[in-house]
Design a protein around this motif. Structure first.
Motif, PDB file in Angstrom:
ATOM      1  N   UNK A 119       0.834  -1.217   0.000  1.00 41.66           N
ATOM      2  CA  UNK A 119       0.000   0.000   0.000  1.00 41.66           C
ATOM      3  C   UNK A 119       0.859   1.253   0.000  1.00 41.66           C
ATOM      4  N   UNK A 120       1.910   1.257   0.824  1.00 40.97           N
ATOM      5  CA  UNK A 120       2.814   2.411   0.858  1.00 40.97           C
ATOM      6  C   UNK A 120       3.483   2.606  -0.501  1.00 40.97           C
ATOM      7  N   UNK A 121       3.885   1.498  -1.109  1.00 46.06           N
ATOM      8  CA  UNK A 121       4.517   1.608  -2.420  1.00 46.06           C
ATOM      9  C   UNK A 121       3.544   2.151  -3.461  1.00 46.06           C
ATOM     10  N   UNK A 122       2.302   1.715  -3.429  1.00 39.91           N
ATOM     11  CA  UNK A 122       1.311   2.224  -4.385  1.00 39.91           C
ATOM     12  C   UNK A 122       1.184   3.740  -4.283  1.00 39.91           C
ATOM     13  N   UNK A 123       1.159   4.234  -3.071  1.00 39.31           N
ATOM     14  CA  UNK A 123       1.060   5.691  -2.863  1.00 39.31           C
ATOM     15  C   UNK A 123       2.341   6.376  -3.349  1.00 39.31           C
ATOM     16  N   UNK A 124       3.486   5.800  -2.991  1.00 33.88           N
ATOM     17  CA  UNK A 124       4.762   6.379  -3.396  1.00 33.88           C
ATOM     18  C   UNK A 124       4.904   6.388  -4.921  1.00 33.88           C
ATOM     19  N   UNK A 125       4.572   5.280  -5.569  1.00 33.34           N
ATOM     20  CA  UNK A 125       4.681   5.197  -7.034  1.00 33.34           C
ATOM     21  C   UNK A 125       3.777   6.224  -7.700  1.00 33.34           C
ATOM     22  N   UNK A 126       2.588   6.417  -7.154  1.00 38.48           N
ATOM     23  CA  UNK A 126       1.676   7.435  -7.703  1.00 38.48           C
ATOM     24  C   UNK A 126       2.305   8.823  -7.580  1.00 38.48           C
ATOM     25  N   UNK A 127       2.915   9.094  -6.431  1.00 39.05           N
ATOM     26  CA  UNK A 127       3.578  10.387  -6.230  1.00 39.05           C
ATOM     27  C   UNK A 127       4.740  10.547  -7.215  1.00 39.05           C
ATOM     28  N   UNK A 128       5.510   9.484  -7.406  1.00 44.11           N
ATOM     29  CA  UNK A 128       6.645   9.542  -8.340  1.00 44.11           C
ATOM     30  C   UNK A 128       6.160   9.838  -9.753  1.00 44.11           C
ATOM     31  N   UNK A 129       5.128   9.130 -10.212  1.00 45.17           N
ATOM     32  CA  UNK A 129       4.669   9.343 -11.588  1.00 45.17           C
ATOM     33  C   UNK A 129       4.037  10.717 -11.779  1.00 45.17           C
ATOM     34  N   UNK A 130       3.386  11.231 -10.755  1.00 39.06           N
ATOM     35  CA  UNK A 130       2.864  12.607 -10.838  1.00 39.06           C
ATOM     36  C   UNK A 130       4.027  13.598 -10.921  1.00 39.06           C
ATOM     37  N   UNK A 131       5.072  13.338 -10.141  1.00 38.20           N
ATOM     38  CA  UNK A 131       6.260  14.190 -10.180  1.00 38.20           C
ATOM     39  C   UNK A 131       6.915  14.117 -11.561  1.00 38.20           C
ATOM     40  N   UNK A 132       7.049  12.908 -12.119  1.00 35.67           N
ATOM     41  CA  UNK A 132       7.687  12.760 -13.430  1.00 35.67           C
ATOM     42  C   UNK A 132       6.888  13.469 -14.518  1.00 35.67           C
ATOM     43  N   UNK A 133       5.570  13.454 -14.383  1.00 37.71           N
ATOM     44  CA  UNK A 133       4.747  14.178 -15.348  1.00 37.71           C
ATOM     45  C   UNK A 133       4.998  15.686 -15.235  1.00 37.71           C
ATOM     46  N   UNK A 134       5.100  16.187 -14.002  1.00 42.33           N
ATOM     47  CA  UNK A 134       5.391  17.613 -13.802  1.00 42.33           C
ATOM     48  C   UNK A 134       6.761  17.970 -14.379  1.00 42.33           C
ATOM     49  N   UNK A 135       7.750  17.099 -14.173  1.00 41.26           N
ATOM     50  CA  UNK A 135       9.089  17.336 -14.717  1.00 41.26           C
ATOM     51  C   UNK A 135       9.044  17.371 -16.242  1.00 41.26           C
ATOM     52  N   UNK A 136       8.350  16.407 -16.845  1.00 41.70           N
ATOM     53  CA  UNK A 136       8.251  16.365 -18.313  1.00 41.70           C
ATOM     54  C   UNK A 136       7.585  17.632 -18.843  1.00 41.70           C
ATOM     55  N   UNK A 152      16.637  11.887 -14.459  1.00 41.71           N
ATOM     56  CA  UNK A 152      15.784  11.544 -13.321  1.00 41.71           C
ATOM     57  C   UNK A 152      14.524  10.833 -13.813  1.00 41.71           C
ATOM     58  N   UNK A 153      13.918  11.351 -14.891  1.00 45.89           N
ATOM     59  CA  UNK A 153      12.745  10.675 -15.462  1.00 45.89           C
ATOM     60  C   UNK A 153      13.123   9.251 -15.845  1.00 45.89           C
ATOM     61  N   UNK A 154      14.280   9.110 -16.458  1.00 44.91           N
ATOM     62  CA  UNK A 154      14.715   7.783 -16.893  1.00 44.91           C
ATOM     63  C   UNK A 154      14.948   6.856 -15.696  1.00 44.91           C
ATOM     64  N   UNK A 155      15.667   7.314 -14.713  1.00 44.63           N
ATOM     65  CA  UNK A 155      15.983   6.477 -13.551  1.00 44.63           C
ATOM     66  C   UNK A 155      14.720   6.062 -12.800  1.00 44.63           C
ATOM     67  N   UNK A 156      13.888   7.032 -12.460  1.00 43.87           N
ATOM     68  CA  UNK A 156      12.666   6.719 -11.718  1.00 43.87           C
ATOM     69  C   UNK A 156      11.688   5.921 -12.579  1.00 43.87           C
TER      70      UNK A 156
END
Length: 194
Positions: A119-136, A152-156
């Motif tokens: 569950x924690x990972x699901x929340x974290x992954x969602x935060x990461x992908x939202x962040x990557x979208x903002x970066x893009x 960073x987009x590539x690594x994450x």
């Protein structure tokens, strides 16, 4: 060309270079000096001097405008970079506190981790992908950010690809087109050398 003319050209060239350096270093002060010079010239000879003064003032105002536009753009770039940096720092702090967030394959293999860690990972992954979208998005609007943030987009993206490929709810079709296997940030991007 006579020697006097040669000296005059050298003086004029040196003066132009000095004025340009002065304008770039002290744009507001330079504008004030040009304005004051224009007022004095108009007072001394209102007809001929006013044309020269108006031209000088117009040139100084244009140069000041260019300088201010460049300064504003640099400030916006610095703000974008700092904002992204702070967001990413917060995400990395979470991963430091809970290292398994950066090891999703271990969570999925471990039957004991199926509850809280998943569950924690699901929340974290969602935060990461939202962040990557903002970066893009920011990189699209400001190409200078690409050098720093595309890796960073590539690594994450590589770490969290399995999660996003499950197409969790909460992301738009446009998002999946961009970050899906065939999108601009898809498999080809993730596996390329940046």
């Amino acid at each position: 060309m006579t020697e006097a003319m040669s000296h005059a050209m050298a003086w004029l060239t040196g003066t132009v270079v000095s004025v340009c350096r002065l304008i770039s270093s002290y744009p507001r002060t330079t504008l004030a000096v040009v304005g004051a010079t224009a007022v004095v010239l108009i007072w001394l000879n209102p007809t001929a001097a006013s044309a020269v003064a108006a031209a000088l003032a117009a040139v100084a105002a244009f140069l000041l405008l260019l300088h201010e536009a460049r300064s504003f753009r640099k400030s916006v770039n610095d703000l974008h970079y700092t904002e992204l940096d702070n967001m990413y720092l917060d995400l990395l702090k979470m991963a430091i506190d809970k290292p398994y967030l950066r090891q999703p394959e271990a969570i999925y293999r471990n039957p004991l981790a199926k509850t809280n860690q998943e569950r924690e990972y699901d929340i974290y992954a969602r935060m990461i992908w939202n962040f990557l979208e903002a970066v893009a998005d920011r990189c699209h609007n400001d190409p200078e950010l690409k050098d720093t943030w595309y890796p960073v987009i590539q690594d994450e993206g590589i770490v969290h690809t399995q999660w996003i490929r499950q197409k969790p709810k909460g992301f738009s079709e446009n998002f999946y087109r961009r970050f899906g296997p065939n999108g601009p940030f898809g498999d080809k991007f993730l596996n390329s050398k940046i």
